[in-house]
Scaffold this motif. Sequence first.
Motif, PDB file in Angstrom:
ATOM      1  N   LYS A   1       0.830  -1.215   0.000  1.00 49.20           N
ATOM      2  CA  LYS A   1       0.000   0.000   0.000  1.00 49.20           C
ATOM      3  C   LYS A   1       0.865   1.266   0.000  1.00 49.20           C
ATOM      4  O   LYS A   1       0.632   2.222  -0.734  1.00 49.20           O
ATOM      5  N   VAL A   2       1.880   1.259   0.860  1.00 47.84           N
ATOM      6  CA  VAL A   2       2.666   2.472   1.125  1.00 47.84           C
ATOM      7  C   VAL A   2       3.796   2.647   0.117  1.00 47.84           C
ATOM      8  O   VAL A   2       4.147   3.776  -0.251  1.00 47.84           O
ATOM      9  N   GLY A   3       4.368   1.543  -0.337  1.00 50.46           N
ATOM     10  CA  GLY A   3       5.479   1.598  -1.298  1.00 50.46           C
ATOM     11  C   GLY A   3       6.818   1.780  -0.628  1.00 50.46           C
ATOM     12  O   GLY A   3       6.899   2.032   0.582  1.00 50.46           O
TER      13      GLY A   3
ATOM     14  N   MET B   1       3.081  -1.800  15.389  1.00 52.58           N
ATOM     15  CA  MET B   1       3.841  -0.778  14.651  1.00 52.58           C
ATOM     16  C   MET B   1       2.997  -0.085  13.605  1.00 52.58           C
ATOM     17  O   MET B   1       1.843  -0.432  13.366  1.00 52.58           O
ATOM     18  N   LEU B   2       3.658   0.859  12.991  1.00 53.39           N
ATOM     19  CA  LEU B   2       3.028   1.701  11.988  1.00 53.39           C
ATOM     20  C   LEU B   2       4.026   1.815  10.847  1.00 53.39           C
ATOM     21  O   LEU B   2       5.222   2.012  11.083  1.00 53.39           O
ATOM     22  N   LEU B   3       3.527   1.645   9.621  1.00 53.88           N
ATOM     23  CA  LEU B   3       4.399   1.810   8.465  1.00 53.88           C
ATOM     24  C   LEU B   3       4.023   3.112   7.760  1.00 53.88           C
ATOM     25  O   LEU B   3       2.851   3.365   7.505  1.00 53.88           O
ATOM     26  N   GLU B   4       5.013   3.922   7.498  1.00 52.55           N
ATOM     27  CA  GLU B   4       4.747   5.205   6.831  1.00 52.55           C
ATOM     28  C   GLU B   4       5.562   5.317   5.565  1.00 52.55           C
ATOM     29  O   GLU B   4       6.741   4.932   5.541  1.00 52.55           O
ATOM     30  N   GLY B   5       4.941   5.885   4.535  1.00 56.69           N
ATOM     31  CA  GLY B   5       5.708   6.189   3.326  1.00 56.69           C
ATOM     32  C   GLY B   5       6.838   7.136   3.682  1.00 56.69           C
ATOM     33  O   GLY B   5       6.654   8.057   4.494  1.00 56.69           O
TER      34      GLY B   5
END
Lengths: 362, 362
Positions: free
Chosen positions: B130-132, B170-174
């Motif tokens: 989703k984020v890449g 956790m959190l994944l951010e672009g």
Amino acid sequence: MKLAIVGGGQLGRMMAQAALPLGIKTVLLDPSDQACGGDCGDLIIADYADEKALDQLTDKTDAVTFEFENVPAAAFARLERALPAFPPAKALDTARDRWNEKSLFQSLNITTAPLALVDDQASLEAGLEKVGLPAVLKTRTLGYDGKGQKVIRENKDIAGTFTELGSVPMLLEGFVAFDYEVSCISVRSKQGDCKFYPLVENEHRQGILHKSQPLINHPLQSKAEQAAQSVMNALDYVGVMAFEFFVKGDELIANEIAPRVHNSGHWSIEGSACSQFENHVRAVLGLPLGSTETLHPIAMLNVIGARPDISKLLSVPGVHLNDYGKSERPGRKIAHINISAPSQAELTVRVKAVEALLVNQL
Amino acid sequence: MKLAIVGGGQLGRMMAQAALPLGIKTVLLDPSDQACGGDCGDLIIADYADEKALDQLTDKTDAVTFEFENVPAAAFARLERALPAFPPAKALDTARDRWNEKSLFQSLNITTAPLALVDDQASLEAGLEKVGLPAVLKTRTLGYDGKGQKVIRENKDIAGTFTELGSVPMLLEGFVAFDYEVSCISVRSKQGDCKFYPLVENEHRQGILHKSQPLINHPLQSKAEQAAQSVMNALDYVGVMAFEFFVKGDELIANEIAPRVHNSGHWSIEGSACSQFENHVRAVLGLPLGSTETLHPIAMLNVIGARPDISKLLSVPGVHLNDYGKSERPGRKIAHINISAPSQAELTVRVKAVEALLVNQL
């Protein structure tokens, strides 16, 4: 580093406040358990003559300084034996005695009002012949904020005046019909470097300082600096010294020195790159002096006897309240308010807004 | 008035320093007897879970505030029952959890990087779809100064990453290829009034803040203020809040909030009419907010791990050292230096002079 301060009133407190961010701890000596300096330094509660307390004060400290000039000589001597003590005894002795002080000014070719020494009613009358009327009779020692002095305007004021002021050694000065009063806050390092804040215009009410405001690029600035520097050099001064002058036309007439941080320099806390308190702490500990440049328009108002409404006061933009944590009592300096502004015009507006809120009891 | 502060580190200490001149006493709670806040306020040495200490802290005080966001929930609840406690629990809870924080931003139409929630290695892989790439994986809680996060640049970085960061939520951010980072220090009163300091440009070294400098009249100022105001309103916020953003071209991308006074606002002590610390104290005690105007050019440098030579440092004009009185240790923030100057050009010269003296150990 640790600094010992004799006196735990607001001047000691503000020195302690300035020392703290430099990583310098403070210990203050004061006879009162209410001494407000104890809020940000260690407080020793004892009489200034208490030898045990004096020794405790100088234990594990690097230097000792004073928030007032009337340090008992025996106490000063004991402290000086233990630690570097600044300003030096010579400065305190000179500032304590108006005759010695004025004599020093005259010896350094610093203009003063005409002077005469007064030891009794007869020498008062002789002095008046020399000095002329009107004149101001002042006790040689122990006067401040207009106390211990009297203006003699007419011959009929002379009778009984010597007794009225306590029959102590006095000084008679020609009355100076000055335009306004200024002070020059100066600082001298151990190495003899000197720095000067801009001349400050001081407005008094009933003999107590009401307002102080720096005058940037005043034409008498360099003359005042020369006078301050020659006095500080003559006294081997270390620390902050305040020099009060009268201005009359383009004349600068020396009034008196205070060998300490001074009420007319409180604006420097928010107005200067380095405040008088920080510069005093730096000087007495042998650190380099800080810049005395003024970075924006600033003025100071004293809070005397009673506090204004704090919510209204803090609503005025640019207000920096400095409350000393002392109880209210008529005539007592319990706080000051520094007022910053981006322009002189805006400063004037803000100062008026704050003045309207003051409920001072003189 | 008296203010209770949970935490006696440098932030609590600077709150206490700001409170003192307002006539406000402080009492601080900290588990360490070395807590530097004790130098200018009363210090209670006890664990944050110690109920007796919490009750002592709130005895005869008017409000309670916090120098950090990770206050144990039971302690907060106990304090809140006794006294007005600010910022509110909702703000601490939101700031503690990066997912909740970012979700709030998105619900308020504040631009963030693309996001995905990560609970295991499988959801990490789905999130990356989703984020890449590149992307940043962060623990939902307990990260600061670059800790608890990892940049994933290539597919080969993915294996084992979830375990490496502790197998916690956790959190994944672009990854935002930003031009620079800014923060907006804001303050909200009990009545909902808001004030904002100018955007601050923050320069980090090895994930730790190195330099902060306000950017006057930045084109993204009003956009940042709108974001900060909407977040503070949503959280019924009272006190100072820091909002960190990335700037990329003319885009402002929300990173995170800190529900407290913040390292990137320390320059306000000497640079602003009213500092972040004084405004926080005013807000939590229900006093009017002070002006956030910047009166002269100013910048801040952090002192990390080791102290520079104090004599050389204090020789640079316009230097305001703020030493927290903490012992030296690599990576530890032990002081900051604010630098004032009469012009931006002179400020640049002075900042370089100070940077050359730093002996930071990261």
